[in-house]
Each structure stands twice: as C-alpha cells, then as structure tokens.
Design a protein around this motif. Structure first.
Motif, PDB file in Angstrom:
ATOM      1  N   ILE A  17       0.834  -1.196   0.000  1.00 14.51           N
ATOM      2  CA  ILE A  17       0.000   0.000   0.000  1.00 14.51           C
ATOM      3  C   ILE A  17       0.873   1.252   0.000  1.00 14.51           C
ATOM      4  N   LEU A  18       1.873   1.279   0.863  1.00 16.91           N
ATOM      5  CA  LEU A  18       2.767   2.442   0.922  1.00 16.91           C
ATOM      6  C   LEU A  18       3.490   2.650  -0.405  1.00 16.91           C
ATOM      7  N   ALA A  19       3.940   1.559  -1.020  1.00 13.12           N
ATOM      8  CA  ALA A  19       4.624   1.667  -2.312  1.00 13.12           C
ATOM      9  C   ALA A  19       3.668   2.208  -3.379  1.00 13.12           C
ATOM     10  N   ALA A  20       2.427   1.728  -3.382  1.00 16.17           N
ATOM     11  CA  ALA A  20       1.441   2.208  -4.358  1.00 16.17           C
ATOM     12  C   ALA A  20       1.124   3.682  -4.127  1.00 16.17           C
ATOM     13  N   MET A  21       1.025   4.093  -2.874  1.00 15.08           N
ATOM     14  CA  MET A  21       0.760   5.503  -2.578  1.00 15.08           C
ATOM     15  C   MET A  21       1.883   6.375  -3.139  1.00 15.08           C
ATOM     16  N   ARG A  22       3.112   5.977  -2.893  1.00 16.13           N
ATOM     17  CA  ARG A  22       4.260   6.756  -3.385  1.00 16.13           C
ATOM     18  C   ARG A  22       4.259   6.811  -4.915  1.00 16.13           C
ATOM     19  N   ARG A  23       4.028   5.665  -5.529  1.00 13.77           N
ATOM     20  CA  ARG A  23       4.060   5.571  -6.990  1.00 13.77           C
ATOM     21  C   ARG A  23       2.930   6.390  -7.618  1.00 13.77           C
ATOM     22  N   ARG A  24       1.730   6.266  -7.077  1.00 14.25           N
ATOM     23  CA  ARG A  24       0.571   6.918  -7.681  1.00 14.25           C
ATOM     24  C   ARG A  24       0.542   8.430  -7.443  1.00 14.25           C
ATOM     25  N   LEU A  25       1.320   8.927  -6.503  1.00 10.68           N
ATOM     26  CA  LEU A  25       1.406  10.372  -6.297  1.00 10.68           C
ATOM     27  C   LEU A  25       1.928  11.094  -7.538  1.00 10.68           C
ATOM     28  N   SER A  26       2.644  10.389  -8.413  1.00  8.46           N
ATOM     29  CA  SER A  26       3.183  11.026  -9.617  1.00  8.46           C
ATOM     30  C   SER A  26       2.187  11.022 -10.775  1.00  8.46           C
ATOM     31  N   ASN A  27       1.033  10.370 -10.602  1.00  6.45           N
ATOM     32  CA  ASN A  27       0.016  10.347 -11.660  1.00  6.45           C
ATOM     33  C   ASN A  27      -0.683  11.690 -11.788  1.00  6.45           C
ATOM     34  N   ASP A  28      -1.346  11.884 -12.926  1.00  6.21           N
ATOM     35  CA  ASP A  28      -2.207  13.057 -13.068  1.00  6.21           C
ATOM     36  C   ASP A  28      -3.572  12.733 -12.456  1.00  6.21           C
ATOM     37  N   ARG A  29      -4.393  13.749 -12.255  1.00  5.12           N
ATOM     38  CA  ARG A  29      -5.665  13.586 -11.550  1.00  5.12           C
ATOM     39  C   ARG A  29      -6.613  12.639 -12.288  1.00  5.12           C
ATOM     40  N   ASP A  30      -6.709  12.759 -13.613  1.00  8.02           N
ATOM     41  CA  ASP A  30      -7.614  11.886 -14.362  1.00  8.02           C
ATOM     42  C   ASP A  30      -7.210  10.414 -14.222  1.00  8.02           C
ATOM     43  N   THR A  31      -5.922  10.156 -14.266  1.00  8.14           N
ATOM     44  CA  THR A  31      -5.434   8.789 -14.086  1.00  8.14           C
ATOM     45  C   THR A  31      -5.796   8.281 -12.696  1.00  8.14           C
ATOM     46  N   GLU A  32      -5.667   9.134 -11.703  1.00 12.22           N
ATOM     47  CA  GLU A  32      -5.991   8.726 -10.331  1.00 12.22           C
ATOM     48  C   GLU A  32      -7.487   8.511 -10.126  1.00 12.22           C
ATOM     49  N   GLU A  53      -9.503   7.341 -12.407  1.00 11.17           N
ATOM     50  CA  GLU A  53      -9.740   6.021 -13.003  1.00 11.17           C
ATOM     51  C   GLU A  53      -9.151   4.905 -12.148  1.00 11.17           C
ATOM     52  N   SER A  54      -7.972   5.141 -11.569  1.00 13.34           N
ATOM     53  CA  SER A  54      -7.373   4.140 -10.673  1.00 13.34           C
ATOM     54  C   SER A  54      -8.252   3.906  -9.452  1.00 13.34           C
ATOM     55  N   ALA A  55      -8.759   4.993  -8.866  1.00 11.07           N
ATOM     56  CA  ALA A  55      -9.626   4.874  -7.690  1.00 11.07           C
ATOM     57  C   ALA A  55     -10.897   4.110  -8.024  1.00 11.07           C
ATOM     58  N   ILE A  56     -11.510   4.406  -9.167  1.00 10.29           N
ATOM     59  CA  ILE A  56     -12.734   3.704  -9.572  1.00 10.29           C
ATOM     60  C   ILE A  56     -12.442   2.222  -9.801  1.00 10.29           C
ATOM     61  N   ALA A  57     -11.318   1.909 -10.428  1.00 17.40           N
ATOM     62  CA  ALA A  57     -10.952   0.503 -10.639  1.00 17.40           C
ATOM     63  C   ALA A  57     -10.749  -0.209  -9.301  1.00 17.40           C
ATOM     64  N   GLU A  58     -10.117   0.458  -8.356  1.00 20.50           N
ATOM     65  CA  GLU A  58      -9.906  -0.143  -7.030  1.00 20.50           C
ATOM     66  C   GLU A  58     -11.237  -0.320  -6.295  1.00 20.50           C
ATOM     67  N   ILE A  59     -12.140   0.641  -6.434  1.00 17.67           N
ATOM     68  CA  ILE A  59     -13.471   0.493  -5.841  1.00 17.67           C
ATOM     69  C   ILE A  59     -14.163  -0.721  -6.453  1.00 17.67           C
ATOM     70  N   GLY A  60     -14.012  -0.909  -7.743  1.00 20.07           N
ATOM     71  CA  GLY A  60     -14.568  -2.093  -8.397  1.00 20.07           C
ATOM     72  C   GLY A  60     -14.024  -3.383  -7.802  1.00 20.07           C
ATOM     73  N   ALA A  61     -12.728  -3.412  -7.515  1.00 17.69           N
ATOM     74  CA  ALA A  61     -12.118  -4.597  -6.907  1.00 17.69           C
ATOM     75  C   ALA A  61     -12.650  -4.817  -5.490  1.00 17.69           C
ATOM     76  N   ILE A  62     -12.812  -3.730  -4.748  1.00 14.48           N
ATOM     77  CA  ILE A  62     -13.360  -3.827  -3.392  1.00 14.48           C
ATOM     78  C   ILE A  62     -14.771  -4.398  -3.443  1.00 14.48           C
ATOM     79  N   VAL A  63     -15.585  -3.876  -4.337  1.00 16.77           N
ATOM     80  CA  VAL A  63     -16.974  -4.325  -4.461  1.00 16.77           C
ATOM     81  C   VAL A  63     -17.034  -5.790  -4.887  1.00 16.77           C
ATOM     82  N   ARG A  64     -16.158  -6.197  -5.801  1.00 18.49           N
ATOM     83  CA  ARG A  64     -16.139  -7.608  -6.224  1.00 18.49           C
ATOM     84  C   ARG A  64     -15.895  -8.526  -5.023  1.00 18.49           C
TER      85      ARG A  64
END
Length: 163
Positions: A128-143, A145-156
């Motif tokens: 989780i910490l590694a993903a947080m560090r890595r994803r901080l360099s993304n742009d907002r639109d990418t994040e 979409e990443s958040a929505i994809a992760e929500i999809g995984a949580i819901v599954r």
C-alpha cells in the motif's frame, strides 16, 4: 458474477441486500435497481459508476476513508472497511508506519482532492505504501480512473463475501 434470481426483479430487495456495497454511497445500488435484471451483478453495478456524472464519481471516491486515518483511529469505519483495513495490518502500524501513512495520505489528498483508494485485501502495508508513493506522480484523471478501478475490486470481494 450473476444476481441470484430472488433479487433480479425486486428493486427493494436488491437495495436491501446490496445497498452497503459501495462505501457510504447507496445511490449506486439504487440506480442499478432501476435497471433490473442486471445479468452480471458486478458489471451492472460498475456500469452505473461508469455512467455517473463526474461529480458523482468524485463523491463516490470521497466517501471512502483514508487508510489508517481519522475514521480508523476514532473507530467510525464501516464494519467492512474496518475488516478490510485490518486484513492488511493497518490496525497494527508501528509509529514509523503510522507517520508514513499520515504523510502520504495528506500529500495525496492535497494533490488530488480525494483519499487514496486501493483494494487493501489484495496487498499488505508495504504494498500500500509503495502504491501511494508511486501513484502520487500520476495526473488527476489517471488517479480518478485508478480509484474507480480499485473500488470495483473492493466491491467484487464484498460481493463474493455475500455469496
């Protein structure tokens, strides 16, 4: 994943059974109930999210708690979130890990305007910490979409728990 036949055409029962799948966002399930039968339950639910307005999608993301954040400390997480965070060891952080999470949560929220979302049941504290560090360099639109994809995984996973 398909709906069981009991809920395929009963919007009220559908909402009662699945309404808590999305963190503090029953509107997703309520809108899905208007489209019954869905066929593939997960895909039908995520189609509602995909077709939602940008404001609703951001509200969905913002409805999630920060990892190891204030809601965890205050013990005001939903039961599902508390169990999920505990599964990744977020309820047993060392002082250094606690500070790392809080610093990264703050940096992430300052950069994107919403909390970092990851399906914690598929990883551990270090991941989780590694993903947080890595994803901080993304742009907002990418994040978004990443958040929505992760929500999809949580819901599954939450759907699998209900099966």
């Amino acid at each position: 994943m398909t709906t069981d036949t009991t809920w395929e055409t009963d919007p009220e029962g559908f909402v009662a059974r699945y309404g808590a799948l999305f963190e503090h966002s029953p509107w997703v399930v309520e809108r899905a109930a208007e489209r019954l039968p869905l066929g593939d339950l997960h895909a039908g639910l995520m189609a509602v999210v995909d077709k939602a307005s940008p404001e609703d999608r951001i509200a969905l993301i913002r409805a999630h708690p920060e990892l190891a954040g204030k809601a965890a400390i205050d013990r005001t997480l939903t039961d599902a979130s508390a169990a999920e965070q505990a599964s990744a060891g977020l309820d047993r952080l060392s002082p250094v890990e606690f500070e790392d999470f809080h610093a990264l949560n703050r940096a992430y929220r300052d950069r994107f305007g919403f909390p970092f979302i990851i399906c914690v049941r598929r990883t551990d504290k270090a991941g989780i910490l590694a993903a947080m560090r890595r994803r901080l360099s993304n742009d907002r639109d990418t994040e978004i979409e990443s958040a929505i994809a992760e929500i999809g995984a949580i819901v599954r996973l939450r759907l699998e728990d209900l099966a």
